[in-house]
Design an enzyme around this catalytic site. Structure first.
Site: not given
Ligand SMILES: NC(=O)c1ccc[n+]([C@@H]2O[C@H](COP(=O)([O-])OP(=O)(O)OC[C@H]3O[C@@H](n4cnc5c(N)ncnc54)[C@H](O)[C@@H]3O)[C@@H](O)[C@H]2O)c1
Length: 273
Positions: A141, A154, A158
């Site tokens: 992230s 977090y 990260k």
């Molecule tokens: N959305 C943002 O702004 C953003 C920014 C930076 C980083 N990220 C990172 O992107 C990645 C994806 O997140 P997203 O934004 O798509 O959110 P999201 O919640 O839409 O998707 C995350 C997925 O991970 C699954 N998950 C949660 N706990 C789990 C576990 N213990 N085992 C297996 N699966 C699990 C959830 O069920 C979900 O389907 C994450 O690592 C998040 O930290 C997101």
């Protein structure tokens, strides 16, 4: 990424993971989607199969080493190889550094950092032994490069993913391996990450109260969607780019932070895009 033929994506039932799975499938890869959420995972697999793609699903809690190991076993048994591994699943818990409970810390570190370590330990030896190329994409992230207030757990997780990815890249080069590494550092993307609590296990039940004040992203409209991020990742795999920064405007802020370290500056709250 067409020469990379099999992809495994964790956290693939929603958000960035689902967009990555869709991108890889559309590029002609076979994809193993995994997620902790059974219903959304089944729906994602059904939808992709309905479009004629060769995909499978496996319910996997990435916080459990043996479940990640079983995911790797299934991938290599069913497909015979893995060319792209996306350690993507993640959760967020807000709270001031001293308010976050040990359960908060352990949940976030397990899902966001230990999970990536499990992925590297269980997939990499077989991917290296394949001698057929490949690529690892770890979802970190922007908070790993620019730590945020109320997001200590977090940001720590990260930052760890970024450090692990850098070491992994160097270890692979030293090994003479043809496997590439990318670390995805997204800015703000509209997904279900703000509803992470839906997947918090009962065993991590001591929850800190939400901090006063709005979320860092409150009032910010995301300027990029998950499908665009997935396209950037596919390009990075093709081009062997290590850093995948979704929002180019962050590069100057990261350079400022690095300059501040050299000049003895103090941390400041980064902007959100
Ligand atoms: N959305 C943002 O702004 C953003 C920014 C930076 C980083 N990220 C990172 O992107 C990645 C994806 O997140 P997203 O934004 O798509 O959110 P999201 O919640 O839409 O998707 C995350 C997925 O991970 C699954 N998950 C949660 N706990 C789990 C576990 N213990 N085992 C297996 N699966 C699990 C959830 O069920 C979900 O389907 C994450 O690592 C998040 O930290 C997101």
């Amino acid at each position: 990424v067409s020469e990379c033929r099999v992809a495994v994506v964790t956290g693939a039932a929603s958000g960035l993971g689902l967009a990555l799975a869709e991108r890889f499938a559309a590029d002609g890869m076979r994809v193993l989607l995994s997620d902790i959420e059974t219903g959304p995972l089944e729906a994602a697999v059904r939808s992709l199969r309905g479009r004629g793609y060769d995909v499978r699903g496996r319910v996997t809690d990435v916080a459990q080493h043996e479940e990640v190991a079983a995911l790797a076993d299934e991938a290599f048994e069913v497909f015979g190889a893995v060319h792209v591994l996306c350690n993507n699943a993640g959760v967020v818990k807000r709270g001031r550094s001293w308010d976050l409970t040990l359960d908060d810390w352990r949940w976030v570190l397990d899902v966001d950092l230990l999970s990536v370590i499990y992925g590297v330990r269980t997939f990499l030896p077989r991917m290296i032994a394949q001698r057929d190329g490949g690529h690892v994409v770890n979802t970190a992230s922007m908070a790993g490069l620019l730590p945020m207030p109320n997001l200590a757990a977090y940001s720590v997780a990260k930052a760890g993913v970024i450090a692990l990815s850098e070491s992994l890249q160097m270890d692979l080069v030293a090994e003479g391996s043809d496997i590439g590494v990318s670390v995805l550092c997204p800015g703000f993307i509209a997904t279900r990450i703000t509803e992470s609590d839906r997947n918090r296990p009962t065993g991590r039940g001591e929850v800190s109260p939400p901090p006063a004040g709005p979320r860092t992203t409150a009032g910010v409209s995301p300027t990029m969607d998950a499908a665009t991020v997935a396209r950037h990742v596919a390009d990075a795999i093709r081009d062997r780019s290590f850093w995948v920064l979704t929002h180019e405007s962050y590069a100057a802020v990261i350079a400022d932070r690095a300059a501040g370290i050299g000049a003895g500056g103090h941390p400041t709250v980064p902007p959100v895009w």
